[in-house]
Write a protein that holds these residues in place. Structure first.
Motif, mmCIF file in Angstrom:
data_model
loop_
_atom_site.group_PDB
_atom_site.id
_atom_site.type_symbol
_atom_site.label_atom_id
_atom_site.label_comp_id
_atom_site.label_asym_id
_atom_site.label_seq_id
_atom_site.Cartn_x
_atom_site.Cartn_y
_atom_site.Cartn_z
ATOM 1 N N UNK A 57 42.838 30.914 34.735
ATOM 2 C CA UNK A 57 41.637 31.740 34.891
ATOM 3 C C UNK A 57 41.456 32.161 36.356
ATOM 4 N N UNK A 58 41.677 31.234 37.283
ATOM 5 C CA UNK A 58 41.547 31.591 38.704
ATOM 6 C C UNK A 58 42.636 32.556 39.127
ATOM 7 N N UNK A 59 43.843 32.404 38.611
ATOM 8 C CA UNK A 59 44.919 33.359 38.929
ATOM 9 C C UNK A 59 44.551 34.764 38.458
ATOM 10 N N UNK A 60 43.987 34.857 37.263
ATOM 11 C CA UNK A 60 43.566 36.163 36.732
ATOM 12 C C UNK A 60 42.440 36.748 37.582
ATOM 13 N N UNK A 61 41.477 35.896 37.973
ATOM 14 C CA UNK A 61 40.365 36.368 38.795
ATOM 15 C C UNK A 61 40.854 36.888 40.147
ATOM 16 N N UNK A 62 41.848 36.222 40.735
ATOM 17 C CA UNK A 62 42.335 36.646 42.046
ATOM 18 C C UNK A 62 43.135 37.940 41.975
ATOM 19 N N UNK A 105 37.919 31.817 45.779
ATOM 20 C CA UNK A 105 38.989 31.255 46.609
ATOM 21 C C UNK A 105 38.860 29.744 46.732
ATOM 22 N N UNK A 106 37.646 29.265 46.942
ATOM 23 C CA UNK A 106 37.404 27.832 47.057
ATOM 24 C C UNK A 106 37.718 27.119 45.740
ATOM 25 N N UNK A 107 37.276 27.686 44.626
ATOM 26 C CA UNK A 107 37.579 27.107 43.321
ATOM 27 C C UNK A 107 39.065 27.074 43.033
ATOM 28 N N UNK A 108 39.776 28.107 43.420
ATOM 29 C CA UNK A 108 41.225 28.175 43.210
ATOM 30 C C UNK A 108 41.954 27.091 44.007
#
Length: 132
Positions: free
Chosen positions: A5-10, A23-26
Motif C-alpha cells: 500500500x505504501x509503495x502504491x501511495x509513493x 514517507x514516515x509510514x513507509x
C-alpha cells in the motif's frame, strides 16, 4: 500488505501536506518483520492452505483455486459445502424434505439421518440421506 500500500501511495502524486506522513509510514513499515500476522491470513477450507492477503490469482486459493466467499458481517472466508441430490429426487421433493425435517428438528433423534461424503474431483460433495 502495508508495504504494498505504501509503495502504491509513493507512486502517486499526493498533496504535500500528506507526503511527510506517507514517507514516515513507509520507512517505519520497512523496519518491521516482513510477514503478515498469521491470524489475519485467509485459510482455504478445501485444502487448508494459508493464503497471502494480496493474491495475484484473484479472490481464490493459491493452491487449489477454490473461490473465496466472504461473510458480509465479519469479512471472513466462509466454509461452504455443496449438496448434491440423490438420483430420483426432484428439487421440489428435496424442499419438502427439508421443510419436513426442520419442522420436527426439535424432537428428532440423533441417528435419524446419516451423512455420506464423496470427493468428486474439484469440489467436495456432501450427500444427506434421510432414513424414513
Amino acid at each position: 500488505m502495508a508495504r504494498t500500500a505504501y509503495d502504491k501511495l509513493q507512486s502517486l502524486k499526493i498533496p504535500q501536506r500528506f507526503q511527510e506522513s506517507i514517507d514516515l509510514g513507509s520507512v517505519t513499515i520497512r523496519s518491521k518483520p516482513f510477514h503478515d500476522s498469521e491470524e489475519l491470513l485467509p485459510m482455504c477450507y478445501r485444502c487448508s492452505t494459508t493464503n497471502p492477503l494480496l493474491n495475484n490469482k484473484g479472490n481464490q486459493c493459491i493452491n487449489c483455486r477454490q473461490p473465496f466467499v466472504y461473510s458480509f458481517s465479519s469479512f471472513e472466508v466462509l466454509p461452504l459445502v455443496e449438496f448434491v441430490l440423490e438420483d430420483g429426487i426432484s428439487d421440489e421433493e428435496a424442499l419438502k424434505l427439508i421443510e419436513k425435517d426442520s419442522a420436527k428438528s426439535g424432537s428428532r433423534k440423533k441417528n435419524s439421518s446419516t451423512w455420506q461424503e464423496r470427493d468428486m474431483g474439484s469440489i467436495l460433495h456432501a450427500v444427506h440421506s434421510m432414513i424414513v
